[in-house]
Write an enzyme that holds these catalytic residues in place. Structure first.
Site, PDB file in Angstrom:
ATOM      1  N   ASP A  29      70.071  30.422  52.612  1.00 60.39           N
ATOM      2  CA  ASP A  29      70.045  31.100  51.517  1.00 60.39           C
ATOM      3  C   ASP A  29      71.288  30.727  50.742  1.00 60.39           C
ATOM      4  OD1 ASP A  29      68.166  33.603  50.324  1.00 60.39           O
ATOM      5  OD2 ASP A  29      69.872  33.059  49.316  1.00 60.39           O
ATOM      6  N   ILE A  30      70.767  30.449  49.174  1.00 58.76           N
ATOM      7  CA  ILE A  30      71.776  29.794  48.319  1.00 58.76           C
ATOM      8  C   ILE A  30      72.895  31.247  47.889  1.00 58.76           C
ATOM      9  CG2 ILE A  30      70.769  30.185  46.273  1.00 58.76           C
ATOM     10  CD1 ILE A  30      71.921  27.359  45.567  1.00 58.76           C
ATOM     11  N   ASN A  85      59.425  39.586  51.302  1.00 57.95           N
ATOM     12  CA  ASN A  85      59.320  40.473  50.181  1.00 57.95           C
ATOM     13  C   ASN A  85      57.984  39.781  49.653  1.00 57.95           C
ATOM     14  OD1 ASN A  85      61.719  41.682  50.472  1.00 57.95           O
ATOM     15  ND2 ASN A  85      62.795  39.924  49.358  1.00 57.95           N
ATOM     16  N   GLY A  91      59.775  42.869  45.655  1.00 59.09           N
ATOM     17  CA  GLY A  91      61.170  41.949  45.200  1.00 59.09           C
ATOM     18  C   GLY A  91      60.996  40.299  45.377  1.00 59.09           C
ATOM     19  N   GLN A  92      59.832  39.917  45.546  1.00 60.57           N
ATOM     20  CA  GLN A  92      59.702  38.795  45.739  1.00 60.57           C
ATOM     21  C   GLN A  92      60.162  37.843  44.289  1.00 60.57           C
ATOM     22  OE1 GLN A  92      55.684  37.171  46.732  1.00 60.57           O
ATOM     23  NE2 GLN A  92      56.228  35.250  47.318  1.00 60.57           N
ATOM     24  N   SER A  93      60.895  36.975  44.418  1.00 60.67           N
ATOM     25  CA  SER A  93      61.216  35.888  43.253  1.00 60.67           C
ATOM     26  C   SER A  93      60.775  34.617  43.425  1.00 60.67           C
ATOM     27  CB  SER A  93      62.708  36.109  43.009  1.00 60.67           C
ATOM     28  OG  SER A  93      63.481  35.604  44.230  1.00 60.67           O
ATOM     29  N   HIS A  98      58.105  33.276  52.348  1.00 52.78           N
ATOM     30  CA  HIS A  98      59.275  32.782  53.209  1.00 52.78           C
ATOM     31  C   HIS A  98      59.853  34.183  53.903  1.00 52.78           C
ATOM     32  CE1 HIS A  98      60.462  33.907  49.086  1.00 52.78           C
ATOM     33  NE2 HIS A  98      61.393  34.684  49.452  1.00 52.78           N
ATOM     34  N   HIS A 100      62.914  36.158  55.477  1.00 49.01           N
ATOM     35  CA  HIS A 100      64.492  35.975  55.509  1.00 49.01           C
ATOM     36  C   HIS A 100      64.911  36.557  56.721  1.00 49.01           C
ATOM     37  CE1 HIS A 100      64.985  36.661  50.838  1.00 49.01           C
ATOM     38  NE2 HIS A 100      63.828  36.890  50.818  1.00 49.01           N
TER      39      HIS A 100
HETATM   40  P1  AMP Z   1      62.790  36.481  47.478  1.00 49.79           P
HETATM   41  O1  AMP Z   1      63.550  37.290  46.490  1.00 49.79           O
HETATM   42  O2  AMP Z   1      62.435  37.405  48.547  1.00 49.79           O
HETATM   43  O3  AMP Z   1      61.482  35.889  46.917  1.00 49.79           O
HETATM   44  O4  AMP Z   1      63.804  35.262  48.134  1.00 49.79           O
HETATM   45  C1  AMP Z   1      64.326  34.298  47.450  1.00 49.79           C
HETATM   46  C2  AMP Z   1      65.457  34.068  47.962  1.00 49.79           C
HETATM   47  O5  AMP Z   1      65.557  32.404  47.520  1.00 49.79           O
HETATM   48  C3  AMP Z   1      66.738  34.564  47.344  1.00 49.79           C
HETATM   49  O6  AMP Z   1      67.433  35.189  48.511  1.00 49.79           O
HETATM   50  C4  AMP Z   1      67.365  33.415  46.602  1.00 49.79           C
HETATM   51  O7  AMP Z   1      68.890  33.600  46.887  1.00 49.79           O
HETATM   52  C5  AMP Z   1      66.945  32.226  47.612  1.00 49.79           C
HETATM   53  N1  AMP Z   1      66.947  31.090  46.808  1.00 49.79           N
HETATM   54  C6  AMP Z   1      66.835  30.772  45.682  1.00 49.79           C
HETATM   55  N2  AMP Z   1      66.895  29.403  45.303  1.00 49.79           N
HETATM   56  C7  AMP Z   1      67.479  28.769  46.389  1.00 49.79           C
HETATM   57  C8  AMP Z   1      67.833  27.617  46.628  1.00 49.79           C
HETATM   58  N3  AMP Z   1      67.837  26.613  45.893  1.00 49.79           N
HETATM   59  N4  AMP Z   1      68.410  27.411  47.912  1.00 49.79           N
HETATM   60  C9  AMP Z   1      68.436  28.131  48.841  1.00 49.79           C
HETATM   61  N5  AMP Z   1      67.909  29.588  48.448  1.00 49.79           N
HETATM   62  C10 AMP Z   1      67.542  29.805  47.383  1.00 49.79           C
END
Ligand code: AMP
Ligand code: ZN
Length: 112
Positions: A29-30, A85, A91-93, A98, A100
């Site tokens: 994760d970034i 999420n 809290g899915q962004s 995916h 975690h």
């Molecule tokens: P969620 O909020 O559950 O949808 O998780 C999305 C995750 O993707 C977050 O923890 C972000 O930090 C991660 N994320 C977003 N962009 C990247 C990226 N380019 N490389 C790795 N992780 C990412």
């Protein structure tokens, strides 16, 4: 194709690979929320857990099994957390399913 994680899976956007096979790709994760924070994503685009169909059930089990295997290889013997999420309230962004994997520190409960 605009999906961020599809672009990570196909290598258009760089990522730090942790594990891969014919069904999934796992990467760091970034914005890590713990010393170990890995995302396990299916190669197939599935928008969220809500969008997973019965035909995806074996794949869902595979994602969990891979998360557990990564936890073993990262020596998370004291425990870890696996989170999916789903949707805005969850809290899915990123709208590509995916898992975690979080570990390497004591995690609190309940989540925010
Ligand atoms: P969620 O909020 O559950 O949808 O998780 C999305 C995750 O993707 C977050 O923890 C972000 O930090 C991660 N994320 C977003 N962009 C990247 C990226 N380019 N490389 C790795 N992780 C990412
Ligand atoms: Zn996608």
């Amino acid at each position: 194709m605009s999906c961020l994680f599809c672009q990570i899976v196909n290598g258009t956007i760089p990522s730090k690979a942790v594990y891969q096979d014919d069904q999934c790709y796992a990467f760091a994760d970034i914005t890590p929320q713990a010393p170990v924070h890995v995302l396990v994503v299916p190669r197939e685009h599935i928008a969220s857990l809500t969008d997973a169909e019965k035909s995806h059930h074996d794949l869902l089990g595979h994602l969990l099994g891979v998360a557990a295997e990564i936890a073993r290889t990262h020596a998370l013997s004291k425990g870890y957390r696996v989170v999916i999420n789903s949707g805005p309230d969850g809290g899915q962004s990123v709208d590509h399913l995916h898992v975690h994997l979080l570990g390497g520190r004591k995690l609190t409960w309940p989540p925010g």
